[in-house]
Design a protein around this motif. Sequence first.
Motif, PDB file in Angstrom:
ATOM      1  N   ALA A 106       0.827  -1.203   0.000  1.00 31.88           N
ATOM      2  CA  ALA A 106       0.000   0.000   0.000  1.00 31.88           C
ATOM      3  C   ALA A 106       0.861   1.253   0.000  1.00 31.88           C
ATOM      4  O   ALA A 106       0.490   2.283  -0.576  1.00 31.88           O
ATOM      5  N   SER A 107       2.016   1.180   0.660  1.00 35.97           N
ATOM      6  CA  SER A 107       2.923   2.327   0.708  1.00 35.97           C
ATOM      7  C   SER A 107       4.288   1.879   1.194  1.00 35.97           C
ATOM      8  O   SER A 107       4.466   0.740   1.653  1.00 35.97           O
ATOM      9  N   LEU A 108       5.257   2.799   1.098  1.00 33.33           N
ATOM     10  CA  LEU A 108       6.610   2.598   1.599  1.00 33.33           C
ATOM     11  C   LEU A 108       6.893   3.628   2.689  1.00 33.33           C
ATOM     12  O   LEU A 108       6.638   4.822   2.489  1.00 33.33           O
ATOM     13  N   LEU A 109       7.449   3.183   3.826  1.00 34.09           N
ATOM     14  CA  LEU A 109       7.827   4.092   4.900  1.00 34.09           C
ATOM     15  C   LEU A 109       9.315   3.886   5.180  1.00 34.09           C
ATOM     16  O   LEU A 109       9.719   2.815   5.647  1.00 34.09           O
ATOM     17  N   LEU A 110      10.108   4.887   4.879  1.00 36.70           N
ATOM     18  CA  LEU A 110      11.560   4.760   4.930  1.00 36.70           C
ATOM     19  C   LEU A 110      12.136   5.796   5.884  1.00 36.70           C
ATOM     20  O   LEU A 110      11.868   7.000   5.737  1.00 36.70           O
ATOM     21  N   HIS A 161      17.640   3.648 -10.731  1.00 37.96           N
ATOM     22  CA  HIS A 161      16.994   2.638 -11.571  1.00 37.96           C
ATOM     23  C   HIS A 161      15.535   3.030 -11.814  1.00 37.96           C
ATOM     24  O   HIS A 161      15.079   4.087 -11.377  1.00 37.96           O
ATOM     25  N   ASP A 162      14.806   2.191 -12.501  1.00 40.77           N
ATOM     26  CA  ASP A 162      13.422   2.480 -12.867  1.00 40.77           C
ATOM     27  C   ASP A 162      12.521   2.398 -11.634  1.00 40.77           C
ATOM     28  O   ASP A 162      12.318   1.323 -11.078  1.00 40.77           O
ATOM     29  N   LEU A 163      11.994   3.529 -11.215  1.00 41.85           N
ATOM     30  CA  LEU A 163      11.152   3.583 -10.014  1.00 41.85           C
ATOM     31  C   LEU A 163       9.671   3.730 -10.345  1.00 41.85           C
ATOM     32  O   LEU A 163       8.844   3.824  -9.422  1.00 41.85           O
ATOM     33  N   ARG A 164       9.328   3.739 -11.598  1.00 47.60           N
ATOM     34  CA  ARG A 164       7.926   3.884 -11.975  1.00 47.60           C
ATOM     35  C   ARG A 164       7.098   2.729 -11.427  1.00 47.60           C
ATOM     36  O   ARG A 164       7.537   1.588 -11.427  1.00 47.60           O
ATOM     37  N   GLY A 165       5.903   3.064 -10.952  1.00 48.05           N
ATOM     38  CA  GLY A 165       4.997   2.032 -10.465  1.00 48.05           C
ATOM     39  C   GLY A 165       5.201   1.634  -9.030  1.00 48.05           C
ATOM     40  O   GLY A 165       4.496   0.746  -8.525  1.00 48.05           O
ATOM     41  N   LEU A 166       6.134   2.269  -8.317  1.00 51.74           N
ATOM     42  CA  LEU A 166       6.287   1.974  -6.897  1.00 51.74           C
ATOM     43  C   LEU A 166       5.156   2.619  -6.103  1.00 51.74           C
ATOM     44  O   LEU A 166       4.535   3.587  -6.551  1.00 51.74           O
TER      45      LEU A 166
END
Length: 283
Positions: A154-158, A214-219
Motif C-alpha cells: 500500500a505504501s513505503l515508509l523509509l 533505476h526504474d522507479l515507476r509504479g512503486l
Amino acid sequence: MKIDEVALAAGGHPFRVRTYQPPQPGGAVLVWMHGGAFMFGDLDMPEADQVARELAGRGVTVVSVDYTLAPLDALPALLPPGGPGPDAPLPPPPMSDRPRARFPVASLQVAAAFEWAVESFGEVRVSLGGASAGANLAASAAMRLRDAGGVQPASLLLVYPVLHGEVPPVDEELQAMLKELPAFLTFPKAAMMAINENYAGEALDDPYVYPAGHDLRGLPPAFIVNAEADRLRMSGEGFAAELAMAGVDVTVVRERGTAHGYLNEVGAPAAIRTMERFTTWLA
C-alpha cells in the motif's frame, strides 16, 4: 497487545517474523525491517521492538522481520580505532550467531515476509517500511513485488534510508553538522564501499541492491523521514526526488535535531514523533 513469532524460509535460508497485533487493529499492517549496515541488529533492538510496540499501541499491526544478515567482513572499516568507546551516542550493535549470507537473501526474505503478511491478514492495507539498511530492503522488496506483478504494498515508509551505492555529495549546511559528530558516524566513503562490497559482492549494479538510479515507476506512495545531521540524508532526499520524477507520490520529512539511528534511542521524543507521523500516514 498480542506478540507472536513465525518461522519462514526464503532465499535458501530460514528466518522469522515477529508480529505485534493491537487489541483494536486500525486496518493497517506494516512489514518492518531494522537497520544495521545489513550485518547487525535483531528483533529486540529498539529500532525493531520499540518501533513495533509504539505503532501497535496506536492501532497498527506490525510484522518485524528477522532477515538473514550479511557477513561481518566490513566490520573493521566501520569501527573507530579501539571500538566505539564509552562516549559513543549509541550502544554497540547486537551480534547475531545465525548463519549469514550476502545479497539477494535478505531482499528475497523481505518480499516473502510481505507476501506472508498479505496472506495472513487478508483484506487490509499492508505496507513495507524500514530504517537505514532496512529501508533499503523495503524499497528493494517493493521493486521485486512490482516486477512480479502480484499484490503490491500500500505504501513505503523509509527512515534515514541508504538507497544509493554511492551517497550523493553533502551540501555546506550538512557538512557543518557532520563536523560535530564522531568520524564513524559520518559514513566515510571507505566505510560505505566496505558495506557495499560486504552486502552485494559482485552484484552492485543489480537494481535490487541499491534502488536509486533505476526504474522507479509504479512503486507505491512513499513517506521518507530523514535524520537532520546524517550524511545519508542526501540519499533519502535524492531518492525522494527520483520518485517524484518517476511519477510516484512521495512525502519527505527532515526530523530536526536528529542523527542517524535515532530510532534506537529508547523513548526519544524524535523517535516517538516519527511513530506518530507513521500512524497518521498509515491511517
